[in-house]
Design a protein around this motif. Structure first.
Motif: not given
Ligand code: BTN
Length: 245
Positions: A36-38, A40-44, A108-114, A12-16, A47-49, A129-131
């Motif tokens: 892959r994550q079903t 994925g959590r993003g900031r604020l 273009k955004k290639v990485c997000g960090i939460l 579901s999410s590596t963070n969870l 969701s994170f695709f 967490g990093l994607g």
């Molecule tokens: C953002 O850009 O809003 C932050 C995205 C962070 C995504 C990563 S992917 C691995 C980890 N597990 C999650 O559910 N989210 C973070």
């Protein structure tokens, strides 16, 4: 820091998942990695695709004391990942940082960090967490992300993907460990500043429903964004800014 890597094809999410392991007493350094994550959590709260084609992982940190700004964990992660990407995927332009911790390649955004904090009253932990988009999904990014999201490679075979996932994750961990263990030393913030593409630019942010238009002056050693608004200097410690043309 010792790292135990636990690999899943889909979660579901590596963070969870890591939060759950953290509650069960997993040690600092534990890493969950997924193809892959079903959910994925993003900031604020976004969701994170997270389709096949990316590297999604979370690292468990149990800092003995937080005698530094928690933002520094994410700025350190941004530096460690930007440097790892540039070492493994030399591109035309170096990986750039958009405050606080989004990484961009060629606009273009290639990485997000939460980073998510947890506490059970006695001990506290941080799930970092990093994607990273290694290559686009076969059907391309969905319409709503097409203008913003990018990937490091146009396409990769499943074998290449598997190898790159692991090598990028390991390159990140060894760089991040050095920065984390040196905290509260913030000498690495100089490396963050070099990659910051907002300095000197006009940006806006929303506070209490009002959009503020400001100029970015830089980033301080705590990771705060130094801004100037109508001649007045100020600092943002969290949140998000949008680039204005
Ligand atoms: C953002 O850009 O809003 C932050 C995205 C962070 C995504 C990563 S992917 C691995 C980890 N597990 C999650 O559910 N989210 C973070």
């Amino acid at each position: 820091m010792h790292h135990e890597l636990i690999h899943y094809t889909e979660v579901s999410s590596t963070n969870l998942l890591l939060k759950e392991l953290c509650r069960q007493g997993a040690p600092e350094g534990c890493v969950i990695l997924a193809d892959r994550q079903t959910e994925g959590r993003g900031r604020l709260g976004r969701s994170f695709f997270s389709p096949e084609g990316g590297l999604y992982f979370s690292l468990l940190l149990r800092p003995a004391s937080l005698d530094f700004s928690a933002t520094l964990l994410t700025t350190a992660a941004a530096v460690a990942m930007a440097e790892s990407i540039d070492a493994l995927f030399p591109g035309e332009t170096p990986t750039a940082v958009k405050w606080v911790n989004d990484l961009y390649r060629s606009g273009k955004k290639v990485c997000g960090i939460l980073a998510e904090g947890m506490t059970d009253g006695q001990t506290s932990a941080i799930i970092l967490g990093l994607g990273v988009n290694l290559c686009p999904p076969p059907e391309g990014f969905p319409e709503e992300l097409r203008d913003k999201a990018g990937a490091l490679y146009p396409a990769l075979s499943p074998d290449e993907l598997a190898t790159l996932r692991l090598s990028l994750c390991q390159a990140f961990l060894s760089r991040f460990d050095r920065l984390f263990e040196a905290l509260p030393d913030t000498a690495f913030m100089e490396r963050y500043r070099k990659r910051m593409f907002l300095t000197g630019r006009q940006v806006s942010y929303v506070k209490a429903g009002l959009r503020h238009f400001v100029t970015v002056l830089g980033v301080d050693d705590d990771g705060g964004l130094l801004i100037e608004e109508k001649g007045q200097k100020n600092k943002l410690t969290a949140g998000e800014v949008s680039l204005e043309l």
